[in-house]
Design an enzyme around this catalytic site. Sequence first.
Site, PDB file in Angstrom:
ATOM      1  N   GLU A   1     -43.916  -5.869  29.277  1.00  0.00           N
ATOM      2  CA  GLU A   1     -43.870  -4.411  29.433  1.00  0.00           C
ATOM      3  C   GLU A   1     -45.209  -3.801  29.045  1.00  0.00           C
ATOM      4  O   GLU A   1     -45.862  -4.254  28.102  1.00  0.00           O
ATOM      5  CB  GLU A   1     -42.836  -3.780  28.482  1.00  0.00           C
ATOM      6  CG  GLU A   1     -41.398  -4.079  28.756  1.00  0.00           C
ATOM      7  CD  GLU A   1     -40.499  -3.343  27.744  1.00  0.00           C
ATOM      8  OE1 GLU A   1     -40.933  -2.336  27.156  1.00  0.00           O
ATOM      9  OE2 GLU A   1     -39.377  -3.809  27.535  1.00  0.00           O
TER      10      GLU A   1
ATOM     11  N   GLU B   1     -36.423  -6.776  22.718  1.00  0.00           N
ATOM     12  CA  GLU B   1     -37.169  -6.403  21.505  1.00  0.00           C
ATOM     13  C   GLU B   1     -36.327  -6.551  20.230  1.00  0.00           C
ATOM     14  O   GLU B   1     -36.114  -5.595  19.493  1.00  0.00           O
ATOM     15  CB  GLU B   1     -37.722  -4.988  21.620  1.00  0.00           C
ATOM     16  CG  GLU B   1     -38.847  -4.886  22.632  1.00  0.00           C
ATOM     17  CD  GLU B   1     -39.601  -3.559  22.574  1.00  0.00           C
ATOM     18  OE1 GLU B   1     -39.061  -2.572  22.050  1.00  0.00           O
ATOM     19  OE2 GLU B   1     -40.735  -3.518  23.072  1.00  0.00           O
TER      20      GLU B   1
HETATM   21  C1  GLA Z   1     -39.754  -0.848  24.553  1.00  0.00           C
HETATM   22  C2  GLA Z   1     -38.415  -1.221  25.149  1.00  0.00           C
HETATM   23  C3  GLA Z   1     -38.118  -0.520  26.423  1.00  0.00           C
HETATM   24  C4  GLA Z   1     -38.571   0.911  26.382  1.00  0.00           C
HETATM   25  C5  GLA Z   1     -40.036   0.957  26.055  1.00  0.00           C
HETATM   26  C6  GLA Z   1     -40.601   2.355  26.043  1.00  0.00           C
HETATM   27  O1  GLA Z   1     -40.754  -1.696  24.879  1.00  0.00           O
HETATM   28  O2  GLA Z   1     -38.263  -2.593  25.334  1.00  0.00           O
HETATM   29  O3  GLA Z   1     -36.719  -0.588  26.639  1.00  0.00           O
HETATM   30  O4  GLA Z   1     -37.849   1.597  25.410  1.00  0.00           O
HETATM   31  O5  GLA Z   1     -40.212   0.435  24.765  1.00  0.00           O
HETATM   32  O6  GLA Z   1     -41.954   2.346  25.688  1.00  0.00           O
END
Ligand code: GLA
Length: 671
Positions: A308, A151
């Site tokens: 995710e 991210e």
């Molecule tokens: C993001 C991050 C993860 C985690 C999630 C929690 O997407 O990439 O490492 O912190 O949020 O929702």
Amino acid sequence: MIENNNVHKILYGGDYNPEQWPEESWEEDMRLMKLAHIDVVTLNVFSWAALQPSEDTYCFDKLDRIMETVTKHGMKVCLATSTSAHPAWMARRYPDILRTEFNGMKRKFGSRHNSCPNSPTYRKYAQALAGKLAERYQSYDNIVAWHISNEYGGECYCENCERAFRKWLQNKYKTIDAVNEAWDTAFWGHTFYDFEDIVLPNMLSEHFDVNRTTFQGISLDYRRFNSESILDCFRLEYDTVHAITPNIPITTNLMGNYQPLDYQMWAKYMDFISWDNYPAYNATLEDTAFKHDLMRGLKQGKPFALMEQTPSVTNWHPYNALKRPGVMRLWSYQAVAHGSDTIMFFQIKRSIGACEKYHGAIIDHAGHENTRVFREISQLGAELDKIGSLTLGARTDSKAAIVFDWDNWWATDYSAGPSVNLHYCDEILNYYKAFNNLNIPVDLVSVEDDLSDYRIVIAPVLYMVKPGYDEKLRHFVKDGGTFVTTFFSGYVDDHDLVTIGGYPGKLRDILGIWVEEEDALPEDAHNSFTYKGTTYPASLLCDLLYTEGAEALASYETDFYAGMPALTRNTYGKGTTYYVATRSNADFYRTLIDEICTTADIQPIIDTPDCIEVTRRSNNNGTFLFFLNHDTEEHAITLNCSGRDILTDTEYQNGGTLILTAKDVAILQLN
Ligand code: GLA
Ligand code: ZN
């Protein structure tokens, strides 16, 4: 991952952090994963501190054992490079790695996503680590993708970044005179004599607050610079691992409509798109659908990866509502319906400490399989085994497109007027929602994308018209296309300098109108117009315009500009253009989109209530219709096609009835 010979089904799994747990527990984790039909784990997302405990020591022993364990159990691996949180020793020894915030505050060691993108230390060691990982694990044939960093995002205003910004500007503009011209620095006596005079635009210099700047040109160039600086970090790692493992596709997990990074530029350097979907507790089905379609559009329709989502609950929203029974499955299929070829989660196992210990996971703190969430995850896993490779690689065939442009988004938000309530994404969504509710496939395209496959192109709030884009639109319309745009369009060039001679600038001849003034209406005020017998509200902004060849289809009904056009249509070459001079309501957008789609011979896939989303994807195995019931009630749908539901093997005839219980999904493979 995508287009990898090793992948024969929708990959199912997600972030797994065994390094947070005693090694004795790993075997039990494996048993539970198998039980849930999980076949892919994202490893090594936050392990830099462990992998490089000091400047010249690397230690891969634990990761070796993790790789061995998951491989032994037949798991595929999405291998991360761990470069999104630097080790503590690095911050102490090389403070250049620490970011400086928008308010000028220099950060200390802490948190994550915390490295200055222009820090030589960060770049050097991130690249080195990525290279070592690629060298070490290149022989594993179960690595289906590289997951660079995590991210990427944020921004930095440190002195390194300031120096890099000057270089970036020098490269872009060559001379300081050209910079002064692009930023119109004659305003407020801002003339720069030398590149060294230039400072970063933040609270110490040009900004009143995050979105309000005294010089849009400077702030806009900073946005571009920051996005490219962070992209450079990605590319350094990309090039390094690609040179060692040329056959493993490379991605980084994006975040939907994340404003700071120009993902359309990023996409050019990624092998496939992946993204993380965390809808807010009050997000609508269309909000999420829009993000999926935006992500699909980044690579011109190529399937993406859902990297995710939470199995049950987040911990960082203001209200962390549970996903109700069936919702995890529904939202997983919504991703697939819009172009995803994976369903992945954050996270597989819930940690016991720090800020994500109450974030949902497949393996909960209870530690066993007897939970609601685990049962739902396993059921979905079993379904995905059954679907196998059927839907992989399938494409969405859209004849309509909505233009989305990051520069335009930045510029609109910085625009200094006309209304605090003008938000680019809201206006995009007004149009997107109409397509979604009508079950008409639509692509989100960049200004660089080819338009020749589309019959309709809609560019809400095309405030910035980049050089040549008006020509592209002229060609599109002359060839018979339908183009729709709105208020606050055609105002500026790519430096946010106004195109003089009347709004909407370079779009004026295409639209056949001249906008003389624009009235911003306060939150609860509205004008109105009547179109085809129905009266609709006119709110937010009302353009005061004159037709120059276009015909007025509706006019304002009150105030001193009553009688002036609120909606116009123009014939241009073989095509048609519409100008929507104000913001209206969902009924209006639906009516308008329905009408122009009908005229352009674009049919809805099928008519359903708005809570039933229907999408279409096709590949060599055929055409698949995804029916998603977002409602809490059962619905019966009269089918206009025949096919087999690949989830239940039920055959449906044309004219037959498909019953969808609350939150249920059907995927018809058409006959
Ligand atoms: C993001 C991050 C993860 C985690 C999630 C929690 O997407 O990439 O490492 O912190 O949020 O929702
Ligand atoms: Zn910096």
